[in-house]
Structure formats: structure tokens, C-alpha cells
Motif scaffolding. Structure first.
Motif, PDB file in Angstrom:
ATOM      1  N   LYS A  21       0.832  -1.192   0.000  1.00 33.78           N
ATOM      2  CA  LYS A  21       0.000   0.000   0.000  1.00 33.78           C
ATOM      3  C   LYS A  21       0.877   1.257   0.000  1.00 33.78           C
ATOM      4  CE  LYS A  21      -3.400   2.503   2.755  1.00 33.78           C
ATOM      5  NZ  LYS A  21      -4.072   2.603   4.053  1.00 33.78           N
ATOM      6  N   LYS A  22       2.048   1.134   0.611  1.00 29.60           N
ATOM      7  CA  LYS A  22       2.989   2.245   0.700  1.00 29.60           C
ATOM      8  C   LYS A  22       4.351   1.747   0.255  1.00 29.60           C
ATOM      9  CE  LYS A  22       4.773   5.655   4.024  1.00 29.60           C
ATOM     10  NZ  LYS A  22       4.689   6.114   5.429  1.00 29.60           N
ATOM     11  N   ALA A  23       4.950   2.409  -0.735  1.00 28.16           N
ATOM     12  CA  ALA A  23       6.240   1.981  -1.282  1.00 28.16           C
ATOM     13  C   ALA A  23       7.283   3.068  -1.070  1.00 28.16           C
ATOM     14  CB  ALA A  23       6.108   1.657  -2.766  1.00 28.16           C
ATOM     15  N   LEU A  24       8.373   2.702  -0.401  1.00 31.01           N
ATOM     16  CA  LEU A  24       9.466   3.630  -0.122  1.00 31.01           C
ATOM     17  C   LEU A  24      10.663   3.246  -0.987  1.00 31.01           C
ATOM     18  CD1 LEU A  24       9.129   3.673   3.774  1.00 31.01           C
ATOM     19  CD2 LEU A  24       8.030   5.167   2.102  1.00 31.01           C
ATOM     20  N   LEU A  25      10.884   4.006  -2.060  1.00 31.76           N
ATOM     21  CA  LEU A  25      11.934   3.707  -3.028  1.00 31.76           C
ATOM     22  C   LEU A  25      12.934   4.852  -3.130  1.00 31.76           C
ATOM     23  CD1 LEU A  25       9.609   2.300  -5.853  1.00 31.76           C
ATOM     24  CD2 LEU A  25      10.714   1.024  -4.027  1.00 31.76           C
ATOM     25  N   SER A  26      13.033   5.643  -2.088  1.00 30.92           N
ATOM     26  CA  SER A  26      13.902   6.823  -2.106  1.00 30.92           C
ATOM     27  C   SER A  26      15.370   6.435  -2.192  1.00 30.92           C
ATOM     28  CB  SER A  26      13.659   7.643  -0.837  1.00 30.92           C
ATOM     29  OG  SER A  26      14.563   8.713  -0.748  1.00 30.92           O
ATOM     30  N   GLY A  27      16.093   7.115  -3.074  1.00 32.51           N
ATOM     31  CA  GLY A  27      17.535   6.948  -3.165  1.00 32.51           C
ATOM     32  C   GLY A  27      17.993   5.554  -3.491  1.00 32.51           C
ATOM     33  N   CYS A  28      17.295   4.884  -4.409  1.00 31.13           N
ATOM     34  CA  CYS A  28      17.630   3.484  -4.746  1.00 31.13           C
ATOM     35  C   CYS A  28      18.146   3.338  -6.172  1.00 31.13           C
ATOM     36  CB  CYS A  28      16.411   2.596  -4.529  1.00 31.13           C
ATOM     37  SG  CYS A  28      15.989   2.401  -2.786  1.00 31.13           S
ATOM     38  N   ASN A  29      18.653   4.431  -6.744  1.00 34.03           N
ATOM     39  CA  ASN A  29      19.284   4.392  -8.067  1.00 34.03           C
ATOM     40  C   ASN A  29      18.349   3.883  -9.157  1.00 34.03           C
ATOM     41  OD1 ASN A  29      21.998   5.146  -7.049  1.00 34.03           O
ATOM     42  ND2 ASN A  29      21.888   3.148  -6.045  1.00 34.03           N
ATOM     43  N   LEU A  30      17.086   4.297  -9.074  1.00 35.49           N
ATOM     44  CA  LEU A  30      16.110   3.881 -10.077  1.00 35.49           C
ATOM     45  C   LEU A  30      16.232   4.753 -11.324  1.00 35.49           C
ATOM     46  CD1 LEU A  30      12.960   3.261  -7.858  1.00 35.49           C
ATOM     47  CD2 LEU A  30      14.901   1.752  -8.319  1.00 35.49           C
ATOM     48  N   SER A  31      15.837   4.160 -12.468  1.00 31.88           N
ATOM     49  CA  SER A  31      15.967   4.852 -13.751  1.00 31.88           C
ATOM     50  C   SER A  31      14.663   4.718 -14.537  1.00 31.88           C
ATOM     51  CB  SER A  31      17.129   4.244 -14.545  1.00 31.88           C
ATOM     52  OG  SER A  31      16.807   2.918 -14.950  1.00 31.88           O
TER      53      SER A  31
END
Length: 968
Positions: free
Chosen positions: A663-673
Motif C-alpha cells: 500500500k505504501k512503497a518507499l523507493l527513495s535513493g535506490c538508483n532507479l531509472s
């Protein structure tokens, strides 16, 4: 009018006397069920005659008011249609009925979604976290306006996978209405199963004639002006409809007395051209929902089946012995496959039937844990029942009689051939083609009542279906298995246009047995939407000799063995190790589970429990195994924090099946492109997502990534409420994409964070709610800390230059290079006395850190780099040193390695100090402090502290040896 009302009142009083004395309706239902059928029929006919005579004597103008106050017609319908009071739990209607109110367990129904087609296997669609907060609705409230909305609901659509309880729900609604418990503003409820309408597709009716055809009560009462009443039509089973439903080309029809084809009647009724005052309720499996144009549907609900508490409630109702119920519930929780499937009420019934038989068996059989074992036992139970009930056999007799074997072979052939065609509803011609004698249908239903149910309508044509899709897929797999084992013929050998499977994964073994299973795996992988996933699990499960033992009699001989199973498992594990999608890998893990091979999951569990290297070093197969373990663990997955596993894009893509449940996704600072943005867009546009909060901050997504993400945000399925794109290098161009998205789907997003970007004044204006965007629900738009400097790559966009504070410097510290370098020296420096000066060899920087700040430090010798509250102690003791108290955090650096300190606790890091430069990143609002090793332009993550900072933070440095130095 007064005389008419007095007459109505008097007649009602007399009629109520008939109700109470001649035919009790509610208090003695069980007694009525036990009466002699002839006596009940006679009483019913007498009651109906009195009731209909009364209705005919009423003035039509006052009939609606009369029905509203007396509830005569609802009760009349209930008596005439006993099927509303009774259900046949998982069985054909030739079995013994059960009172609906005795066994009904509340279902979990959610509001939202669209009528768009969902191309997923139905088992995949129910792999959800049932206790997640969702907008739920009760059965009786289907037609009530949604919270915060006042518009009336004319047409409702309820979706749900096979066996989830759609038909039972409509019966419960109708029964509650008929008994005066709910929805008493409705005068008439007319239920129409599509399977019964199908047989009339070549005939013409007016709407009134159609109603009279199905509901003789209405005809006998002489009611024809249905526009004067509040009417509800229930169309159950849109997925079973064999009418074209040509909404675009059918002629317009407005007269309820004008004859037309059934297809024209239905399309005009649904569009509101015909009887616009009526309410409609359509139920369907998700794959068929798109047959009705979305503009014709006012609200979409979905039956999600049983939540975990509802599952337990079901089994406790079924098994009154508390200890036995506890054992069964505990057993189901140990198997992910069973636990997931038990969201479906029909599968709960299958499971209860099997476990009840196993528990009372004298052989002390092991409770089945896999889907294959469960369905094998179910087949055995029903074969035993047929032998005793219809053949007069004893319980000890062999249940695999020639008649039973012939039946299983015929049903298996039907299941397999129709599965290949994608058919789940069958007619007489389908049965005849498979050698099933339609004249003996009752015997078939009697032999395998719970496996194969006959759903006859009002006419000669009969409609058939398996009790659940999983039963059809099991019998299809059994048919393939029996055909091969008994004759050596591989029914899957005609696979064409096979997908390219890496040559390294092909086992060049001449065994035809191996070839059978290889072809099954390839065919399942070829299916773009996983529609053969369960079939594959069943077929592989049937290869185990332990599963073949109960089928001896059907099989001429057992084949395979441990060696063969090992070869198949090896082949599957090689596929998992290749670049298959995470979803396909998860099903292959289920296949390994059916083969009793848990080696890959055990490998990753040992790897993680041993305190080995970080998850960054996992192989693709190990990542897939980790995802399978997380999905199987029962762990609360509402919040998905990628940093718990890795800060890499590869990890995110491998854990996508886990992410989809959050329900809540924390993807901060994970080198996503951009690659991740494509995957995110697919998830956001999926009806299976309940993702409400998405944090993508500190990823260099740029405008191109935002454009890809927008494709998912603008989907009607997207229900995202909060989106954080802070520090993602977004300009005005990205704001244009977001503004376009909000115009397409303005109903959900309330919080948009674009801080630390460079949107410019024009970009901010585009996204600001106002008169030009009256439908936007955007409550908060964050655009602080913006500017051109935020377009720098990586964390350097938050760059700052900490200013060393001489007033805090210990006298053994020498400042140089314009106060940007500090060295630990033996000679004491002539600093004046100051209350902020440290007694230990350390110092702080002057300016407090706000928001997000990043800086880099070169070092030599033995130093600690960190942050502290201004109030940290100044004495010359260990408790005042950086990292040795609860007011400071630090990274200790030396040639021997790194370690982190907080509250006098040390954690040694395994990363070697190959560079003499480290970076520090503080996100004070988020409560994170991260350290990195800087190698050229690359940042290698060392450690992140997560906490709540209660005071202002200041950079600080501690020196543990002379001649050590740092340069900011």
C-alpha cells in the motif's frame, strides 16, 4: 382516495392474518423444510391464490404504496422461489439444499475499479493481502451512494473470480429484501441468470413478455406498468453470456411492450433507453467485464472473497469441534498455495471436504499441503461417495470401478479440450463430443456432484461447468498424465512457435517422460498471462509417485521416480536462474514446491540467516527465492521499503511481485531509472494494485522518467494518493506531463512533492489547483528548495560547504586552508576560552543542517565523521565523543576499515576503505543519515541510520590519533 386507503388497510389486516396462520414465513423455516413435499405444495398454491386475488382487487395507482407498506410481493416471490432461501454449497442443485442464512459467511467486497478486461489468471488475481485497508462495502449497500457523493446509482457491476461467491451474494441480497431486512424501497427484484437467458437468444420478447415468461406471479397479478415501480434486475454471470451484446449497432428500443431480440432488449435496458427508472445489478468474472461499456456502469464493486478472519469463521462454522477447527486452520496457514486459494469460498468447501475425510480416516493420512494433493484427495472422496450412494457398494470397496474410471476419463478429456479453447461453461454438444451421455447427466452429477455441477435452466438446454476453475485445470492435467502413462501419447507435443529457451537450460535426455514435462513448462511459459500456471503445477505434482499411489486403478502402472523428479526440478531451477520475469519465477517456485524441492529457498534462507554478505551480492535466482519467501512468509507487506533489501534497481525489479502487494512503497535513493518507471507504470495501471503512497525521491528519473510514469498515473485503475518526486531532476517539461495526467485522472492524487527540482514558475503554475482545474483533488503541492542547482546528478544536488567552528575546536586541533581543513596536532593551539570548546579532540561546524544536505570529506589517519546535536557534552571523557552517546552519530574511518557508532554501540562494516574520501547525506525531515565511500564519481553505500531527529544537527569530526586530518 380515502376510501381506497381504508380498503387497502382492511385488506392488509386480513391478508396479514393469512400470512401468520396459513403459511408462516420466517420463524419456522426449518420446520417447513421438513414437511411432506405434497402438503407444502398444496399450502403454497392456496396461499398464492389468496395473495394474487388480493393484488388484483387493488387500484393500480395505490399498488406501489401498498407493496411498500405490506411487503406482500417480496414474500410472495420468496415462497414461489425457494432457491433464494436455499443454496447448494459447491454442489449441483440435485443435492441436498442448505438454508442460506445458516451457512452464509460475510464476504469482503471492495468499491472501485473499472470494467476493463484483466488478462491474468484468476489465481494470480487473488494473490492479495486480504487485511489491507480498502474501501469496503456491505451486500445490502450496493445501491447506496458512495461516501461524499450524492449521485444515484442505476447500474452496479460486481466482479469476482470463479467460485468467489457472486451468485450467493445476489441470493443473500434478494432473500434479505424478501424478508424485509433491507432495501425496502425496492418493489420488485427480478433475478436473471445469463445461463438461462442464453437458451432464448433466438427468440423475440417484449420486456413485459420476458418478465412474464420467467415470473408468472407478475403475470397473474396483472402488473404491466413497471415504470410505476422501483424495479431491480439482477443479471448474474455476464461471463457465461452467449449473446453478442452489440451496444454499438443494436437499434434503440424505448417501449417495454415492443418485441425484439433478447440482445436488443438487454443492451437497451443496460443503456437506460428501456425502463430508465429501473436499477440493474450485473455480476461477472473480471475477464468478461469489458462486454459492457464503462459509461453504462455507475459503480464497480469486487468480491475479494474471504479475509483471513472470514476464512477462520467459515471453518469454525463447518467444524464445530474447536480443537479440530484450530488444527485445520493452522494446517492451511502452513501452505501458501492453500492459504491463498482459501480466499475463494468454493475452495474452502473443497478443502473442508477433503480434510474432514482425512481426519476421520483410520489410515492416519497426512493432511495434504499442496494443491495437487488436495485435488487428488477430493477426487477420491467423490469417487467413494458415488460408489456408496449410487452403486450400493461398501466403504471398503475399491472406488475405481470401470464406471468411475470411464467417468474420470471423459471428464478429463472435456476439461483439457475446453481449457485449450478457453471455455469454462459447456453445453450438451461439448459433452457429447467427449463421449458423455447427456441422458445420464443426473448419474454423472450424482457420481461427482461436487466436482461437476449441472446448472439446468427452465428449458431443455442444460448448461454445465466445473465447480471451480482449479478443478477443471486439475482434471485437464490428470487427463494429460493418464493419457501419457497409459498409452505413451504426449498431448502437449504439438506445441508450436515455442518461446526461445536458452540452450543451456535444455536437458538433452531421450526420456519421453522428461520431454512431457519440458513441453508443459515451455507451453506454460508461452502463455503471456499465466493462464496455464495451475495446470503446470498439477501436472508436475502428479509426477510424484507418492501422489500416484491414491490413483492406482486409474493408472496401469506408476512411472517416473526420484531421479526423474530431480531432473525436472533441475530443469526448472535452470530456468529460474535465467532472466525470466519475477512473476514467472514465482510460479516456477510453486512448481518446485509441488515436486517437494525446496533447495533454492533453503539456500537463500541459510544465506541470510548466516549473516553472510549483503543482499547486493545475490544472484537472480536468489532474488527470486527471496521474493517467494517473502510472499510465503505471511509477513505484513503493506509497507515496502526497498532499503531493507538493497538500494539497487535490479533488486526492485526482482522483488516486483512483493512490491505489487504494498500500500505504501518507499523507493527513495535506490538508483532507479527509466527502466523502473516503465515497471511502475504497469503496476499503477493494474486493477490489482492498491498502492496509495509512492516515494521516489532522490532518484535521477528526470523528465523522461516522469513521462513514462505518467502513463500509469493517468490510468483509471490508479488510486495513488501521495506521490513524492522530490530531488528527481524534474523541469517544466516533466510538470507538463504531470499536469496532463491530473487532467486525465484527477480523482485520487492529493499530495504531490516536487521540492528540490527545477520546475520554474511556469511549471508550478501548471500544477497549482485553481479555477482552471476545478476537478483536481490536489490538496498539497510542495515546490520548496527549487532551483537550477537541483539538476546536478545524484546526491550532489543537495551539496553544501560546512563551516568549521573554531569556538568548538579542541586545542589540539589546527585549522587551515581558509578553515576548510583541520589536523590533530600535539602542540596546543592558542584558542581563547569558550563555553562551546570540547575537552576531547573534536569539533563541530557552525551552521545547523536543514532539509537535505550533502557534503564530502577527505581524510587521513584515524578519524570519525558524523553529526551531533549542539548540546552534546563538552567534557574530556568518552561519553562526549562523537557516536558514543544518544546525541550523535558517526562513521569511524581508518586504514583498518569502517565502523559506525551511535549511543556507544559499534557496527563494523565489511566494505574496504579503498578510497580516502567519504560522503555524508542527511535528510532531516525523513530522519535518515547516510554514509558513502566516494570512488571517482561513484558513491558506494556504507550505512544508513534511520531515526527521528529532535534537534538541529551539526556536522562534526573526532580525531583518534595525531597527524590525522580531514578536509571539507
Amino acid at each position: 382516495m380515502l376510501n381506497v386507503k381504508l380498503f387497502v388497510k382492511a385488506e392488509l389486516k386480513n391478508f396479514q392474518g393469512v400470512l401468520s396462520s396459513g403459511y408462516p414465513l420466517q420463524s419456522k423455516d426449518e420446520e417447513l423444510m421438513d414437511r411432506d413435499e405434497e402438503q407444502r405444495s398444496s399450502s403454497r398454491e392456496a396461499f398464492l391464490k389468496i395473495a394474487l386475488d388480493f393484488l388484483k382487487r387493488l387500484n393500480l395507482e395505490d399498488l406501489a404504496d401498498c407493496l411498500q407498506s405490506s411487503k406482500i410481493f417480496p414474500r410472495l416471490c420468496t415462497l414461489k422461489n425457494q432457491k433464494f432461501q436455499c443454496v447448494f454449497e459447491g454442489v449441483a442443485e440435485a443435492g441436498s439444499p442448505t438454508l442460506l442464512n445458516q451457512i452464509y459467511t460475510e464476504l469482503f467486497i471492495t468499491v472501485g475499479g473499472t470494467t476493463e478486461v484483466l488478462n491474468q489468471h484468476e489465481v494470480t488475481q487473488i494473490e492479495w493481502k486480504p487485511d489491507r485497508p480498502e474501501t469496503s462495502i456491505r451486500c445490502e449497500d450496493i445501491f447506496k451512494p458512495l461516501p461524499g457523493r450524492n449521485e444515484l446509482i442505476r447500474t452496479a457491476m460486481t466482479k469476482g473470480v470463479a467460485g468467489i461467491g457472486k451468485t450467493v451474494l445476489t441470493k443473500k441480497f434478494t432473500l434479505d429484501w424478501a424478508e424485509g431486512k433491507a432495501n425496502q424501497d425496492i418493489h420488485f427484484v427480478f433475478p436473471f441468470p445469463f445461463r438461462e437467458l442464453n437458451v432464448l437468444k433466438e427468440k423475440k420478447f417484449s420486456l413485459v413478455e420476458l418478465l412474464y415468461h420467467f415470473f408468472l406471479e407478475a403475470k397473474e397479478a396483472g402488473i404491466c406498468r413497471f415504470e410505476d415501480f422501483k424495479v431491480l434486475f439482477i443479471f448474474d454471470g455476464l461471463d457465461e453470456c452467449r449473446l453478442p451484446l452489440d451496444f454499438h449497432n443494436n437499434e434503440i428500443l424505448t417501449d417495454i411492450k415492443e418485441p425484439a431480440s433478447l440482445d436488443v432488449l438487454l443492451t437497451n435496458l443496460i443503456r437506460g433507453n428501456l425502463l430508465p427508472s429501473a436499477r440493474l445489478w450485473i455480476t461477472t468474472r473480471p475477464a468478461a467485464a469489458s462486454q459492457v461499456p464503462p459509461e453504462c456502469i455507475d459503480v464497480v464493486t469486487e468480491i475479494r472473497g474471504f479475509t483471513d478472519p472470514q476464512k477462520e469463521k467459515y471453518f469454525r462454522k463447518r467444524f464445530r469441534d474447536k480443537e479440530q477447527a484450530n488444527r485445520i486452520i493452522s494446517h492451511i496457514k502452513t501452505s501458501q498455495s492453500l492459504h491463498i486459494m482459501c480466499h475463494i469460498p468454493v475452495f474452502c468447501w473443497i478443502t473442508a471436504t477433503v480434510l474432514e475425510d482425512v481426519l476421520k480416516s483410520r489410515e492416519r493420512l497426512e493432511l495434504p499441503k499442496t494443491l495437487t494433493k488436495m485435488h487428488i484427495h477430493f477426487l477420491v472422496v467423490q469417487s467413494k461417495m458415488k460408489k456408496i450412494k449410487y452403486d450400493g457398494g461398501a466403504e471398503t470397496d475399491s472406488h475405481w470401478s470401470p464406471e468411475n474410471i470411464k467417468m474420470i476419463v471423459s471428464l478429463g478429456k472435456l476439461a483439457f479440450e475446453q481449457l485449450q479453447k478457453g471455455n469454462f461453461i459447456f453445453y450438451e454438444s461439448d459433452l457429447t463430443e467427449c463421449g458423455i451421455d447427456i441422458r445420464a447427466a443426473s448419474v454423472y452429477s450424482g457420481m461427482l456432484t461436487q466436482i461437476f455441477k449441472e446448472a439446468g435452466g427452465l428449458y431443455q438446454d442444460k448448461v454445465f461447468c466445473f465447480v471451480h476453475l482449479s478443478v477443471q485445470e486439475f482434471l485437464a492435467a490428470l487427463h494429460v498424465h493418464l493419457t501419457f502413462m497409459n498409452s505413451g501419447i504426449n498431448l502437449l507435443s504439438d506445441v508450436k512457435a515455442r518461446p526461445r529457451v536458452p540452450k543451456s537450460t535444455v536437458l538433452h535426455i531421450p526420456s519421453k517422460v522428461i520431454q512431457l514435462y519440458q513441453s508443459a513448462v515451455v507451453k506454460a511459459l508461452k502463455s503471456p498471462n499465466g493462464h496455464l500456471d495451475l495446470f503446470l503445477r498439477f501436472l508436475l505434482g502428479l509426477s510424484l509417485q507418492s501422489n500416484q499411489t491414491p490413483l492406482q486403478g486409474l493408472l496401469t502402472e506408476a512411472r517416473g521416480g526420484t531421479k526423474m523428479n530431480g531432473m525436472v526440478a533441475k530443469y526448472i531451477k535452470k530456468l529460474i536462474r535465467k532472466t525470466l520475469s519475477p512473476e514467472r519465477s514465482i510460479n516456477l517456485f510453486h512448481c518446485l514446491n509441488e515436486l517437494n524441492d525446496n533447495s533454492l529457498t533453503e539456500e537463500i534462507q541459510q544465506y541470510l540467516h548466516s549473516g553472510g554478505p549483503s543482499t547486493d551480492e545475490l544472484s537472480p535466482s536468489q532474488w527470486s527465492a527471496l521474493g517467494f519467501i517473502l510472499l510465503s512468509s505471511g509477513k505484513d507487506l503493506d509497507v515496502f521499503d526497498l532499503k531493507e533489501y538493497s538500494m539497487s534497481e535490479e533488486a526492485f525489479l526482482r522483488l516486483l511481485p512483493v512490491f505489487k502487494l504494498s500500500k505504501k512503497a518507499l523507493l527513495s535513493g535506490c538508483n532507479l531509472s527509466e527502466r523502473s518507471c516503465k515497471a511502475l507504470a504497469l503496476v499503477l495501471s493494474s486493477p490489482a494494485s492498491n498502492l496509495k503512497v509512492l516515494d521516489l525521491s532522490n532518484n535521477d528519473l528526470q523528465d523522461s522518467g516522469v513521462q513514462l510514469l505518467s502513463a500509469g498515473l493517468e490510468s483509471p485503475h490508479c488510486i495513488l494518493e501521495s506521490l513524492c518526486l522530490s530531488g528527481c531532476r524534474i523541469t517544466e517539461k516533466g510538470c507538463i506531463s504531470l499536469a496532463s495526467t491530473l487532467k486525465s485522472n484527477p480523482s485520487h492524487l492529493r499530495d504531490l512533492d516536487l521540492s528540490y527540482n527545477n520546475p520554474g514558475d511556469s511549471g508550478v503554475k501548471l500544477l497549482s489547483p485553481g479555477p482552471q482545474n476545478p476537478n483536481w483533488r490536489l490538496d498539497t503541492l510542495r515546490v520548496d528548495h527549487c532551483g537550477w542547482q537541483r539538476l546536478t546528478r545524484g546526491l550532489r544536488k543537495y551539496g553544501c560547504e560546512p563551516d568549521l567552528d573554531p569556538n568548538t575546536a579542541n586545542t589540539n586541533l589546527k585549522l587551515s586552508d581558509n578553515k576548510r581543513k583541520v589536523t590533530a596536532v600535539q602542540q596546543r593551539q592558542p584558542y581563547p576560552d569558550h563555553p562551546d570548546r570540547f575537552g576531547c579532540v573534536q569539533l563541530l561546524c557552525r551552521s545547523a543542517l536543514t532539509g537535505r544536505r550533502y557534503w564530502e570529506v577527505e581524510w587521513a589517519g584515524w578519524v570519525s565523521i558524523g553529526v551531533a546535536y549542539r548540546g552534546i557534552g563538552r567534557e574530556n571523557n568518552a561519553a562526549c565523543r562523537l557516536g558514543r552517546n544518544h546525541q550523535s552519530w558517526s562513521l569511524k574511518c581508518s586504514d583498518a576499515g569502517y565502523s559506525v557508532w551511535h549511543d556507544n554501540r559499534e557496527k563494523v562494516l565489511s566494505v574496504p576503505p579503498t578510497s580516502k574520501r567519504v560522503a555524508v547525506y542527511v535528510d532531516r525531515p525523513a530522519g535518515t543519515l547516510s554514509f558513502y565511500r566516494v570512488s571517482s564519481d561513484t558513491l558506494v553505500h556504507l550505512h544508513t541510520f534511520s531515526t527521528t531527529f529532535t534537534e538541529a544537527l551539526h556536522p562534526g569530526f573526532l580525531f583518534s590519533s595525531f597527524d590525522s586530518w580531514v578536509s571539507v
